[in-house]
Design an enzyme around this catalytic site. Structure first.
Site, short mmCIF file in Angstrom:
data_model
loop_
_atom_site.label_atom_id
_atom_site.label_comp_id
_atom_site.label_asym_id
_atom_site.label_seq_id
_atom_site.Cartn_x
_atom_site.Cartn_y
_atom_site.Cartn_z
N THR A 42 41.72 -13.72 13.97
CA THR A 42 41.76 -12.39 13.37
C THR A 42 43.00 -11.61 13.81
O THR A 42 43.55 -11.87 14.89
CB THR A 42 40.50 -11.60 13.77
OG1 THR A 42 40.62 -10.24 13.36
CG2 THR A 42 40.32 -11.60 15.28
N ASP A 43 43.39 -10.64 13.00
CA ASP A 43 44.49 -9.77 13.40
C ASP A 43 44.08 -8.78 14.48
O ASP A 43 44.93 -8.14 15.11
CB ASP A 43 45.05 -9.00 12.18
CG ASP A 43 44.04 -8.11 11.49
OD1 ASP A 43 42.85 -8.12 11.87
OD2 ASP A 43 44.44 -7.39 10.54
N GLU A 44 42.78 -8.66 14.74
CA GLU A 44 42.32 -7.69 15.73
C GLU A 44 42.75 -8.05 17.15
O GLU A 44 42.73 -7.20 18.04
CB GLU A 44 40.80 -7.53 15.64
CG GLU A 44 40.36 -6.99 14.29
CD GLU A 44 38.90 -6.59 14.24
OE1 GLU A 44 38.40 -6.02 15.24
OE2 GLU A 44 38.26 -6.83 13.21
N TYR A 83 34.72 -8.04 20.78
CA TYR A 83 34.96 -9.06 19.76
C TYR A 83 36.39 -9.55 19.79
O TYR A 83 36.66 -10.76 19.88
CB TYR A 83 34.62 -8.51 18.37
CG TYR A 83 35.24 -9.32 17.26
CD1 TYR A 83 34.92 -10.66 17.09
CD2 TYR A 83 36.15 -8.74 16.36
CE1 TYR A 83 35.51 -11.42 16.07
CE2 TYR A 83 36.73 -9.49 15.34
CZ TYR A 83 36.40 -10.82 15.21
OH TYR A 83 36.98 -11.57 14.21
N LYS A 120 38.02 -13.31 20.74
CA LYS A 120 38.85 -14.11 19.83
C LYS A 120 40.23 -14.37 20.42
O LYS A 120 40.80 -15.46 20.23
CB LYS A 120 38.97 -13.39 18.48
CG LYS A 120 37.70 -13.43 17.64
CD LYS A 120 37.25 -14.83 17.29
CE LYS A 120 38.20 -15.50 16.30
NZ LYS A 120 37.71 -16.84 15.91
#
Length: 361
Positions: free
Chosen positions: A144-146, A169, A173
């Site tokens: 993810t870009d998060e 989260y 990741k």
């Protein structure tokens, strides 16, 4: 995508998280666009659903569910041995930020320990393959870009952006991304990574923003808008993401990462208001639906802005999104209006009634 969905010799594909939103879309595309056997490793948690896959005639005889938790090391090793894959696409993850605020332990178990367990099992499998199969084998990790944190008013994330996760989260990741890179550099495992922006589209479990707004609006319930609603996300239609994933998995450079974004930057308020406008046309009962928009306390640690520069995957692999946000959102709204019974069923099975979660600071 090229004419051939999978290169010659890729006959067995293991997809982790294939009963989830993005994983299910990948499985469906593999079943309808190739002749490969698809092994779907999924623990079948609260957000899992196989209806979209089981409805396909191609699933009979070519789709096999392997139900287990990746954190179970022995079961994971046995499943990888059973699948005997030529390609692994790792999408299994706990992914809802709000849930990670309330229960971070599940995210560490699934996203960190599960990825470690899978990497060990896949490494042993890869080391035991014939030289010919080893040369074709790939492990594709979907992230993810998060993991990059929060942007200011300008700039976009790219493959060289430093990691700066802000939620349980995104931290889990980020850890899984680092593990995959380490297994490539230390053990030579042939890996490719992708980091995507916010996905949306049909079959998404109705706890994420877009399905929540649709279902709240047609029920005449208050539509929650976090904080001032100015948080920006780069929206990516799920089928466009699948295009990118299959390109990266089969043609991406080993050891490289690719950022995948939909050129769809919108603030949360813009997204909510656009959905309300679409519903005013399609579901006039209760219009104007924008009257239901209700500001609520912001999410703890809410990242202000995400945006992705997909220049690398476009230049190297020729990927471009096929849907702009307006057309993709219209398709999505129509799908949820036509599949309200599915939404009721999956929410009931998960014990989730649309209540807000993730408010613990």
């Amino acid at each position: 995508m090229p004419d051939s969905l999978l290169p010659a010799g890729i006959n067995r594909v293991l997809v982790t998280g294939g009963a989830g939103f993005i994983g299910g879309a990948v499985v469906r595309r593999l079943l309808t666009g190739s002749d490969a056997l698809v092994f779907n490793l999924d623990k079948c948690g609260y957000a899992s659903d196989l209806a979209s896959i089981e409805a396909l005639p191609e699933s009979k005889g070519r789709h096999q569910l392997l139900q287990l938790d990746l954190a179970d090391t022995e079961a994971t090793a046995a499943a990888v041995q059973q699948a005997d894959p030529d390609l692994v696409m790792h999408l299994a993850a706990e992914s809802h930020v709000d849930r990670s605020i309330d229960g971070p332990g599940a995210f560490i178990s699934s996203n960190v320990n599960g990825t470690f367990s899978l990497l060990q099992a896949v490494r042993r499998h890869w080391e035991g393959l014939s030289e010919e199969r080893r040369s074709r084998f790939r492990f594709h990790h979907i992230s993810t870009d998060e993991v990059f944190g929060s942007l200011g008013a300008t700039g976009r994330f790219s493959e060289t952006t430093p990691y700066d996760p802000r939620s349980p989260y995104s931290a889990s990741k980020a850890a899984s991304d680092h593990l995959v890179n380490a297994w490539h550099h230390t053990y030579g495992l042939p890996v490719v990574l992708t980091n995507c922006s916010n996905n949306y589209g049909p079959w998404q479990f109705p706890e994420k923003l877009i399905p929540v707004v649709i279902l709240k609006a047609i029920a005449g319930e208050p539509i929650p808008l976090y904080g001032d609603g100015a948080n920006v996300r780069d929206w990516l239609f799920v089928e466009d993401h699948v295009d990118a994933l299959l390109l990266a998995a089969t043609r991406g450079q080993l050891g490289q990462s690719y950022c995948v974004g939909g050129h769809g930057e919108r603030s949360n308020r813009e997204v909510v208001e656009t959905i309300c406008q679409l519903l005013d046309e399609r579901w006039p009962e209760g219009a104007p639906h924008a009257r239901l928009i209700t500001r609520v306390a912001d999410r703890p640690g809410h990242d202000r802005r995400y945006a992705i520069d997909p220049a690398r995957i476009s230049a190297e692999l020729g990927w471009e999104p096929r849907h702009d946000f307006s057309s993709g959102l219209a398709v999505t709204v129509d799908w949820y209006l036509q599949n309200q019974e599915w939404c009721r069923s999956v929410r009931q099975r998960a014990g989730y009634s649309g209540e807000r979660i993730g408010t613990r600071a």
